[in-house]
Design a protein around this motif. Structure first.
Motif, PDB file in Angstrom:
ATOM      1  N   ARG A  39      30.092 -73.469 135.099  1.00  0.00           N
ATOM      2  CA  ARG A  39      31.281 -72.628 134.886  1.00  0.00           C
ATOM      3  C   ARG A  39      32.286 -73.311 133.967  1.00  0.00           C
ATOM      4  O   ARG A  39      32.970 -72.650 133.198  1.00  0.00           O
ATOM      5  CB  ARG A  39      31.925 -72.260 136.209  1.00  0.00           C
ATOM      6  N   HIS A  40      32.372 -74.622 134.046  1.00  0.00           N
ATOM      7  CA  HIS A  40      33.280 -75.344 133.157  1.00  0.00           C
ATOM      8  C   HIS A  40      32.840 -75.192 131.704  1.00  0.00           C
ATOM      9  O   HIS A  40      33.664 -75.033 130.811  1.00  0.00           O
ATOM     10  CB  HIS A  40      33.345 -76.822 133.536  1.00  0.00           C
ATOM     11  N   VAL A  41      31.548 -75.220 131.477  1.00  0.00           N
ATOM     12  CA  VAL A  41      31.027 -75.091 130.121  1.00  0.00           C
ATOM     13  C   VAL A  41      31.143 -73.659 129.623  1.00  0.00           C
ATOM     14  O   VAL A  41      31.594 -73.410 128.499  1.00  0.00           O
ATOM     15  CB  VAL A  41      29.547 -75.559 130.059  1.00  0.00           C
ATOM     16  N   LEU A  42      30.761 -72.689 130.446  1.00  0.00           N
ATOM     17  CA  LEU A  42      30.650 -71.305 129.975  1.00  0.00           C
ATOM     18  C   LEU A  42      31.924 -70.485 130.094  1.00  0.00           C
ATOM     19  O   LEU A  42      32.076 -69.498 129.385  1.00  0.00           O
ATOM     20  CB  LEU A  42      29.520 -70.592 130.719  1.00  0.00           C
ATOM     21  N   LYS A  43      32.795 -70.821 130.992  1.00  0.00           N
ATOM     22  CA  LYS A  43      34.050 -70.094 131.193  1.00  0.00           C
ATOM     23  C   LYS A  43      33.845 -68.642 131.628  1.00  0.00           C
ATOM     24  O   LYS A  43      34.762 -67.853 131.591  1.00  0.00           O
ATOM     25  CB  LYS A  43      34.917 -70.097 129.919  1.00  0.00           C
ATOM     26  N   SER A  44      32.641 -68.270 131.987  1.00  0.00           N
ATOM     27  CA  SER A  44      32.338 -66.905 132.408  1.00  0.00           C
ATOM     28  C   SER A  44      31.483 -66.970 133.664  1.00  0.00           C
ATOM     29  O   SER A  44      30.393 -67.536 133.641  1.00  0.00           O
ATOM     30  CB  SER A  44      31.583 -66.160 131.302  1.00  0.00           C
ATOM     31  N   SER A  45      31.969 -66.375 134.746  1.00  0.00           N
ATOM     32  CA  SER A  45      31.217 -66.489 135.996  1.00  0.00           C
ATOM     33  C   SER A  45      29.920 -65.690 135.953  1.00  0.00           C
ATOM     34  O   SER A  45      28.926 -66.097 136.558  1.00  0.00           O
ATOM     35  CB  SER A  45      32.079 -66.061 137.181  1.00  0.00           C
TER      36      SER A  45
ATOM     37  N   HIS B 220      22.623 -74.493 125.918  1.00  0.00           N
ATOM     38  CA  HIS B 220      21.640 -73.616 125.283  1.00  0.00           C
ATOM     39  C   HIS B 220      22.130 -72.166 125.315  1.00  0.00           C
ATOM     40  O   HIS B 220      22.019 -71.439 124.318  1.00  0.00           O
ATOM     41  CB  HIS B 220      20.288 -73.748 125.984  1.00  0.00           C
ATOM     42  N   HIS B 221      22.678 -71.767 126.442  1.00  0.00           N
ATOM     43  CA  HIS B 221      23.234 -70.415 126.557  1.00  0.00           C
ATOM     44  C   HIS B 221      24.366 -70.204 125.549  1.00  0.00           C
ATOM     45  O   HIS B 221      24.448 -69.152 124.917  1.00  0.00           O
ATOM     46  CB  HIS B 221      23.728 -70.162 127.985  1.00  0.00           C
ATOM     47  N   LEU B 222      25.225 -71.206 125.394  1.00  0.00           N
ATOM     48  CA  LEU B 222      26.321 -71.100 124.427  1.00  0.00           C
ATOM     49  C   LEU B 222      25.792 -70.957 123.000  1.00  0.00           C
ATOM     50  O   LEU B 222      26.293 -70.133 122.227  1.00  0.00           O
ATOM     51  CB  LEU B 222      27.221 -72.332 124.498  1.00  0.00           C
ATOM     52  N   ARG B 223      24.802 -71.766 122.661  1.00  0.00           N
ATOM     53  CA  ARG B 223      24.227 -71.681 121.308  1.00  0.00           C
ATOM     54  C   ARG B 223      23.633 -70.297 121.053  1.00  0.00           C
ATOM     55  O   ARG B 223      23.816 -69.728 119.986  1.00  0.00           O
ATOM     56  CB  ARG B 223      23.167 -72.759 121.113  1.00  0.00           C
ATOM     57  N   GLU B 224      22.919 -69.772 122.030  1.00  0.00           N
ATOM     58  CA  GLU B 224      22.346 -68.436 121.887  1.00  0.00           C
ATOM     59  C   GLU B 224      23.442 -67.390 121.730  1.00  0.00           C
ATOM     60  O   GLU B 224      23.324 -66.481 120.912  1.00  0.00           O
ATOM     61  CB  GLU B 224      21.479 -68.083 123.090  1.00  0.00           C
ATOM     62  N   SER B 225      24.513 -67.523 122.513  1.00  0.00           N
ATOM     63  CA  SER B 225      25.631 -66.575 122.428  1.00  0.00           C
ATOM     64  C   SER B 225      26.300 -66.646 121.067  1.00  0.00           C
ATOM     65  O   SER B 225      26.627 -65.616 120.465  1.00  0.00           O
ATOM     66  CB  SER B 225      26.669 -66.868 123.515  1.00  0.00           C
ATOM     67  N   LYS B 226      26.495 -67.852 120.573  1.00  0.00           N
ATOM     68  CA  LYS B 226      27.128 -68.032 119.262  1.00  0.00           C
ATOM     69  C   LYS B 226      26.251 -67.412 118.164  1.00  0.00           C
ATOM     70  O   LYS B 226      26.757 -66.688 117.303  1.00  0.00           O
ATOM     71  CB  LYS B 226      27.341 -69.514 118.983  1.00  0.00           C
ATOM     72  N   THR B 227      24.966 -67.684 118.221  1.00  0.00           N
ATOM     73  CA  THR B 227      24.048 -67.134 117.224  1.00  0.00           C
ATOM     74  C   THR B 227      24.051 -65.608 117.279  1.00  0.00           C
ATOM     75  O   THR B 227      24.107 -64.938 116.244  1.00  0.00           O
ATOM     76  CB  THR B 227      22.615 -67.665 117.458  1.00  0.00           C
TER      77      THR B 227
END
Length: 127
Positions: A36-42, A83-90
């Motif tokens: 949660r700290h990394v993604l900021k979205s529950s 990895h989730h963040l990278r996918e979201s950014k892409t």
């Protein structure tokens, strides 16, 4: 929670459903906190937490291969969140390039992604 008494080490030594359950219960809070700290979205965090426990449950590692079980579990969660963040950014970049997002929406969404400085702070905390 180090060594052979660690719930994850016990699970790795003899993978059974009760040991897996104890492992998940023992690590649910710290894993959720890191993700949660990394993604900021529950909503996204819940998916990544679930994926973390599924992957760790399927690992073929032997207990002696994991010298620090807590660090291994949290690092796995952290890497999956990144990895989730990278996918979201892409995905956001592709949608913005295709004209599916208004520029202001795309910029705002990209700003919400984690900064490199935050990544370093989290890594230091895990190790």
């Amino acid at each position: 929670m180090q060594g052979t008494s660690d719930p994850y080490s016990l699970y790795l030594s003899r993978p059974t459903r009760p040991r897996y359950t104890r492992f998940v219960v023992a690590y649910a809070r710290p894993v959720t906190r890191v993700v949660r700290h990394v993604l900021k979205s529950s909503d996204a965090a819940d998916d990544v937490v679930q994926e973390t426990f599924l992957r760790l449950g399927r690992t073929k590692k032997r207990p002696e291969e994991v010298s620090n079980p807590r660090a291994f579990v949290l690092k796995t969660a952290f890497q999956l969140a990144l990895h989730h963040l990278r996918e979201s950014k892409t995905r956001l970049l592709h949608e913005a390039e295709a004209g599916k997002l208004r520029p202001a929406v795309a910029a705002s969404a990209l700003e919400d992604l984690i900064s490199e400085e935050s990544v370093q702070r989290i890594c230091e905390g895990i190790e």
